[in-house]
Motif scaffolding. Structure first.
Motif, PDB file in Angstrom:
ATOM      1  N   HIS A 106       0.828  -1.210   0.000  1.00 22.26           N
ATOM      2  CA  HIS A 106       0.000   0.000   0.000  1.00 22.26           C
ATOM      3  C   HIS A 106       0.852   1.245   0.000  1.00 22.26           C
ATOM      4  O   HIS A 106       0.559   2.208  -0.701  1.00 22.26           O
ATOM      5  CB  HIS A 106      -0.915  -0.008   1.221  1.00 22.26           C
ATOM      6  CG  HIS A 106      -2.052  -0.937   1.092  1.00 22.26           C
ATOM      7  ND1 HIS A 106      -3.346  -0.538   1.143  1.00 22.26           N
ATOM      8  CD2 HIS A 106      -2.076  -2.258   0.891  1.00 22.26           C
ATOM      9  CE1 HIS A 106      -4.141  -1.576   0.968  1.00 22.26           C
ATOM     10  NE2 HIS A 106      -3.385  -2.627   0.828  1.00 22.26           N
ATOM     11  N   ASN A 154      -7.957  -1.150  -2.133  1.00 19.59           N
ATOM     12  CA  ASN A 154      -8.685  -0.535  -1.032  1.00 19.59           C
ATOM     13  C   ASN A 154     -10.165  -0.860  -1.088  1.00 19.59           C
ATOM     14  O   ASN A 154     -10.798  -1.015  -0.040  1.00 19.59           O
ATOM     15  CB  ASN A 154      -8.479   0.975  -1.038  1.00 19.59           C
ATOM     16  CG  ASN A 154      -7.210   1.332  -0.329  1.00 19.59           C
ATOM     17  OD1 ASN A 154      -7.131   1.243   0.886  1.00 19.59           O
ATOM     18  ND2 ASN A 154      -6.203   1.691  -1.091  1.00 19.59           N
ATOM     19  N   LEU A 155     -10.724  -0.990  -2.303  1.00 17.18           N
ATOM     20  CA  LEU A 155     -12.143  -1.327  -2.394  1.00 17.18           C
ATOM     21  C   LEU A 155     -12.382  -2.769  -1.999  1.00 17.18           C
ATOM     22  O   LEU A 155     -13.367  -3.086  -1.332  1.00 17.18           O
ATOM     23  CB  LEU A 155     -12.653  -1.094  -3.821  1.00 17.18           C
ATOM     24  CG  LEU A 155     -13.003   0.325  -4.199  1.00 17.18           C
ATOM     25  CD1 LEU A 155     -13.350   0.368  -5.668  1.00 17.18           C
ATOM     26  CD2 LEU A 155     -14.155   0.816  -3.384  1.00 17.18           C
ATOM     27  N   ASP A 157      -6.419  -1.844   7.552  1.00 12.82           N
ATOM     28  CA  ASP A 157      -6.500  -0.433   7.941  1.00 12.82           C
ATOM     29  C   ASP A 157      -5.654   0.434   7.048  1.00 12.82           C
ATOM     30  O   ASP A 157      -4.813  -0.024   6.319  1.00 12.82           O
ATOM     31  CB  ASP A 157      -6.073  -0.247   9.390  1.00 12.82           C
ATOM     32  CG  ASP A 157      -4.677  -0.755   9.645  1.00 12.82           C
ATOM     33  OD1 ASP A 157      -4.136  -0.503  10.713  1.00 12.82           O
ATOM     34  OD2 ASP A 157      -4.155  -1.448   8.754  1.00 12.82           O
TER      35      ASP A 157
END
Lengths: 89, 143
Positions: free
Chosen positions: B64, B135-136, B143
């Protein structure tokens, strides 16, 4: 009564659109206002001025690079908003 | 879920998809394409990888933090490249007027800033796809 108003309103909009389309210049004609000196210049001097043999690339990344920066900003803001919404919960 | 056929096909086809994406980005000033479609192809290849294997392996390939950094870096690099033109004494995002070497038209390394801009846009679009997808899909669990 309400439906009648909707129909009248839509007919007015359709009227305006149809008369606009009728007044438009014929498609592909060389005398169209869109065929002005701007795209003449892109086609004739694009390679010389930008060094790119792809005219589309020379337009969107050299002549109109600021517009492309705006597009990249739109992407960035969209994903920032989506992530801040997703991570807030 | 482990499907042998799916994972083997993806393993075979993924390098070709990514090479094609890089090719489209790098040849943005020579052939149809450029940063936006090439970045979309690379992002789609990572989405395919994550769907065929599982999300954890996809996250291990590109974390991420990395994708967020690439995302911001692509947008910032594009904007900063424009200021290079101002420092060279011309307008914002100007190419030939700022004295960038244009090279021979038709060569791979040519056309000055168009080449660099398409690389930055490609990085940005690819990381947008990857960041948004992960993220979806991960939703609340991560988190």
């Amino acid at each position: 009564m309400r439906q009648l108003l909707v129909v009248i309103f839509l007919a007015l909009i359709a009227n305006a659109l149809i008369f606009t389309v009728v007044e438009m210049p014929p498609f592909g004609s060389p005398d169209n206002p869109s065929n002005n000196q701007v795209n003449q210049r892109y086609v004739e001097k694009g390679v010389e001025e930008t060094g790119s043999i792809n005219v589309v690339a020379s337009v969107i990344m050299d002549y109109r690079a600021f517009d492309t920066l705006g597009e990249a900003t739109v992407l960035f803001v969209a994903i920032a908003a989506a992530l801040s919404n997703l991570k807030a919960h | 879920m482990e499907d042998l056929i799916l994972t083997m096909i993806v393993r075979l086809i993924l390098p070709f998809i990514q090479i094609y994406g890089y090719y489209i980005i790098i040849h943005g000033h020579l052939s149809p394409g450029g940063g936006f479609p090439g970045g979309a192809i690379i992002g789609a290849s990572m989405i395919l990888f994550a769907l065929a294997f599982n999300l954890k392996e996809g996250s291990n390939k590109i974390s991420h933090d990395t994708s967020t950094l690439l995302e911001s870096g692509g947008a910032f690099g594009f904007a900063a490249l424009g200021f290079l033109g101002v420092f060279m004494g011309s307008n914002y995002l100007s190419n030939r007027a700022a004295g960038f070497p244009l090279g021979i038209p038709g060569n791979l390394i040519s056309s000055g800033m168009i080449f660099l801009i398409s690389i930055f846009i490609g990085v940005k679009v690819a990381s947008t796809f990857i960041t948004l997808f992960f993220n979806l899909v991960e939703g609340k669990t991560h988190d």
